[in-house]
Design an enzyme around this catalytic site. Sequence first.
Site, PDB file in Angstrom:
ATOM      1  N   LYS A 120       0.756  -1.286  -0.083  1.00 23.80           N
ATOM      2  CA  LYS A 120       0.091   0.076   0.000  1.00 23.80           C
ATOM      3  C   LYS A 120       0.837   1.152  -0.056  1.00 23.80           C
ATOM      4  CE  LYS A 120      -3.009   3.386   0.842  1.00 23.80           C
ATOM      5  NZ  LYS A 120      -1.951   4.433   0.847  1.00 23.80           N
ATOM      6  N   GLU A 144       9.068   1.490  11.229  1.00 26.49           N
ATOM      7  CA  GLU A 144      10.158   2.603  11.101  1.00 26.49           C
ATOM      8  C   GLU A 144       9.390   3.992  11.102  1.00 26.49           C
ATOM      9  OE1 GLU A 144      12.056   5.215  10.065  1.00 26.49           O
ATOM     10  OE2 GLU A 144      11.863   4.456   8.137  1.00 26.49           O
ATOM     11  N   CYS A 165      13.465  10.695   7.497  1.00 25.62           N
ATOM     12  CA  CYS A 165      13.465  10.501   8.490  1.00 25.62           C
ATOM     13  C   CYS A 165      14.726  10.569   9.293  1.00 25.62           C
ATOM     14  CB  CYS A 165      12.574   9.249   9.207  1.00 25.62           C
ATOM     15  SG  CYS A 165      13.481   7.838   8.149  1.00 25.62           S
ATOM     16  N   GLU A 196       9.601  16.811  14.082  1.00 24.38           N
ATOM     17  CA  GLU A 196      10.046  16.404  12.966  1.00 24.38           C
ATOM     18  C   GLU A 196       9.989  17.482  11.818  1.00 24.38           C
ATOM     19  OE1 GLU A 196      11.387  12.389  10.819  1.00 24.38           O
ATOM     20  OE2 GLU A 196       9.341  12.539  11.318  1.00 24.38           O
TER      21      GLU A 196
END
Length: 486
Positions: free
Chosen positions: A183, A259, A293, A390
């Site tokens: 997906k 993750e 990330c 982030e």
Amino acid sequence: MGDFSLDKISDLSTELYVGGAWTAASDGGRFDVLDPATGQVLTTVADGTVDDAISAVDAAEAAAASWAATSPRERSEILRRAFELMTGRADELAHLISLENGKALTDARGEVAYAAEFFRWYAEEAVRGAGSVMTAPSGANKIVVLHQPVGVCVLVTPWNFPAAMATRKIGPALAAGCTVVLKPASDTPLTALLMGRILADAGVPDGVVNVLPARRSGAVVSAMLHDPRVRKLSFTGSTEVGRILLKEAADQVINCSMELGGNAPFLVFADADLDAALDGAMVAKMRNAGEACTAANRFYVEASVADEFGRRLAERMSALRVGPGTDDDTQVGPLVNEEAAAKVHELVTGTVDAGGRVVVGGTRPARDGYYYEPTVLADVPMGAPILGEEIFGPVAPIVTFTDEAEAVRMANDTEFGLVSYVYTGDLARGLRLSEALDSGMVGLNRGLVSDPAAPFGGTKQSGIGREGGHEGMLDYLESKYVAVTW
């Protein structure tokens, strides 16, 4: 602007790929894929439904037994062919990534090379799924340990590395003998669909890999996680969504690999080689325009060199060429969508309101598309919102420290623990800090840590499990113990 267009990829389908066939969504639905450089529609893609998701699981289950029984050598050869096909189509793939994701072609080419390496690495690992035999300590029997494929896997990938995040999951899953439903992120489904074509051309049997684009991500993934035939979820994305999926997976006690988000500290000590630290900072911060990330999120610089480091970093950032990713001379492309650009600007303005100072950048340029200027912020106070989130954009906030203990304390003061970066000329200090920093990975005098041969993953709320390396395939294998006497 680059003249590459989707019609240059003659075999690119915009339908669902289920059971080896390209099909429309069961309700005929489609969604738009936008070009981040202009905000205009590139094309439309089939919008998978819950029924389509169950059909994909049907296909994966139907193919599971025969794929698990395929010899490791045959699985290895198929993955090797996938590597070769990706490498042969590297320029096409890079342009496609730039079109739908916005990243500069240089970054896109780097991603394709990195992504292909996961197929090559797991082609080599496929024949090394070794078990073990030992004598029980009592001497009463032998302990035989077999490794068997976990089963049908749901793979959910993000938009920032649409090729690499797919291959990093598909490679070990196929090497282990699992079948998968991929997906992809709805911002970047085209790369995943072309990957489905490449894998089919490499000889992957029908139903072993299924690709299901869908805007209705929550409902579609939830339906698969509540199907008892699904035994594995591998997700790369935000910690917020990861928490939701872990709760969903709990209902069927599904094996999960996560993750998740990062908030990487980048520590620069006064004894560091500043030229090397600046080189590393540009890689760690500006790879993919900061939309990674692993991107350096918080720069902690020893006070005696902070002004020089900030000034020289600003010089380098201001010299970067901003433009459409498909232009050959672009170094910083647009962010992926309007929401991303608006969030970055909100973090910057919040930092300035808290007392931070803009050294360079700090604005959205007056042009179409989702751009943000490369930005350096100095005098950032502890507690500024940008240090807790982030950033996912081309913004470098700088905080000063005075001693090693303070630097470690600030670096570890986060719920995340994916990667940390350290620059120092003292090897003993570097190794000491590598142990003290609470993260799954450390770049010691390096601004890049990702490698298909290395275990990639984090601590705390940055994830569960590891991708890459030998550990990456173990995440798709179950250990079965057989007690036997002979």
